[in-house]
Design an enzyme around this catalytic site. Structure first.
Site, PDB file in Angstrom:
ATOM      1  N   SER A 271       0.787  -1.237   0.000  1.00 18.50           N
ATOM      2  CA  SER A 271       0.000   0.000   0.000  1.00 18.50           C
ATOM      3  C   SER A 271       0.818   1.287   0.000  1.00 18.50           C
ATOM      4  O   SER A 271       0.260   2.369  -0.168  1.00 18.50           O
ATOM      5  CB  SER A 271      -0.968   0.019   1.192  1.00 18.50           C
ATOM      6  OG  SER A 271      -0.273   0.053   2.409  1.00 18.50           O
ATOM      7  N   LYS A 316      -5.534   4.911   8.543  1.00 18.83           N
ATOM      8  CA  LYS A 316      -4.454   5.664   7.913  1.00 18.83           C
ATOM      9  C   LYS A 316      -4.756   7.158   7.906  1.00 18.83           C
ATOM     10  O   LYS A 316      -3.841   7.984   8.046  1.00 18.83           O
ATOM     11  CB  LYS A 316      -4.210   5.136   6.501  1.00 18.83           C
ATOM     12  CG  LYS A 316      -3.614   3.732   6.515  1.00 18.83           C
ATOM     13  CD  LYS A 316      -3.353   3.182   5.128  1.00 18.83           C
ATOM     14  CE  LYS A 316      -2.702   1.805   5.234  1.00 18.83           C
ATOM     15  NZ  LYS A 316      -2.387   1.211   3.924  1.00 18.83           N
TER      16      LYS A 316
END
EC number: 3.4.21.53
Length: 375
Positions: A271, A316
């Site tokens: 990611s 996140k």
């Protein structure tokens, strides 16, 4: 869920009569029957609490993790290092974001961790099987995450180099041969697939198209390059849910004209690909890409330069804001999870390709963000 304080009041508001100055007629260290009962109850509560802390539960908890500036250093060394080209100093920050995962193979959460997670808006709880296949081991998870990180770094370097005008040749190779594959024993990991049934295969899409054009059960000729020389082999494909396959996992092997090293510490997974690509591009080009701004983000970087969705976007976002980021680059395919979970003070920009991400960073650097797409 409510929690009670286990401490309880002892006493009924009445004091026992005594003759001031007289010697006590009972043992002053003796425990009353009421106090003894309370102590027993408290001991029982402690024992139960201790027992609950050791009971593993089949859940996985996602929580915000730390952020890392890809333009900075790690253990005293630059995260992005290049050889064979000029490395330009970069200011600002291009942070990749992470998720702390509790639970899963080899590590189980307990009732207290689960209770805390239920009370936190930036935590998420999943059933274990929603995240990990039943038979997955911790070692398998670690190996897969490490492999995905290496692959994402190689793709990031290749795309960034191409964006600077350099030529980056690409080869399609066999990366894995699962048990039961019709190609097992014929093809080998590392084989470069040159052609399938006489059709050149310069990329993975070409390999897949050429294989699917064949008839299952009929041998097909495949030319591979192995140990520097070409070899022709025959594989009999099979039908899987209406598709003709040869049962191999494909990978890409790039011939990078510049030696690029990316150090991410113990972080795994794909990611961080988008932020790595931006960082490598910044290091390889003169000027300050970020304009001194702190920009965080996430998203896989695919070989076709598209930005792929990731898991843990809510964590996140929180981690980025907690770490001091003012802007966040979010994959377009994650926008439905972003809405309603943006921390105060964080501006989120939607990106679908590397061009989108690069354009967004340049706009942020120029303080011209009004027209940037948002989730």
């Amino acid at each position: 869920m409510r929690f009670r304080n286990p401490a309880a009041s002892s006493g009924d508001g009445q004091s026992a009569p005594h003759d001031l100055g007289a010697m006590p007629t009972t043992n002053p260290y003796a425990v009353s029957r009421r106090s003894g009962g309370l102590l027993s109850s408290l001991f029982l509560v402690i024992v139960i609490a201790a027992g609950l802390s050791f009971i593993p539960l089949p859940y996985v908890i996602f929580q915000p993790g730390p952020i890392t500036n890809t333009l900075g250093d790690l253990d005293g060394k630059p995260i992005i290092q290049v050889k064979g080209a000029t490395a330009y100093p970069a200011k600002g920050a291009l942070d990749f974001t992470t998720v702390r995962v509790s639970g899963g193979p080899g590590v189980r959460v307990n009732v207290f961790e689960l209770a805390e997670a239920a009370l936190r808006k930036d935590y998420e709880i999943y059933k274990r099987e929603e995240i990990y296949p039943t038979e997955t081991t911790r070692e398998q998870v670690q190996q897969e995450n490490a492999a995905e990180m290496v692959d994402s770094q190689e793709v990031a370097a290749a795309i960034a180099l191409r964006e600077t005008g350099r030529t980056v040749p690409e080869r399609v190779v066999v990366s894995q041969l699962p048990e039961g594959s019709p190609a097992k024993g014929v093809l080998e990991p590392g084989d470069e697939i040159v052609s399938v049934a006489g059709t050149a295969t310069p990329d993975a899409a070409a390999v897949q198209a050429a294989v699917r054009a064949q008839k299952a059960g009929t041998p097909v000729s495949i030319v591979v390059r192995r140990s520097g020389s070409e070899k022709t082999v025959s594989v009999t494909p099979r039908d899987v849910q209406g598709r003709t396959v040869i049962g191999v996992a494909l990978g890409r092997d790039y011939e990078l004209p510049v030696d690029v090293t990316i150090t991410a510490g113990g972080v795994g997974g794909p990611s961080a690909g988008t932020m790595f690509t931006l960082a490598v591009y910044d290091v390889l080009t003169p000027g300050d890409l970020t304009g001194g701004k702190r920009i965080a983000g996430t998203g896989t970087m695919e070989p076709d330069e598209s930005v792929g969705p990731i898991g843990g976007i809510r964590q996140k976002l929180s981690g980025a804001r907690n770490g001091g980021a003012d802007y966040f680059l979010a994959p377009a395919d994650n926008c439905d999870e972003v809405v309603g979970h943006i921390p105060d003070g964080l501006q989120v920009v939607k990106i679908g390709t590397f061009a989108d991400a690069l354009g967004a960073v340049k706009a942020i650097a120029a303080d011209d963000v009004s027209s940037l797409p948002r989730c």
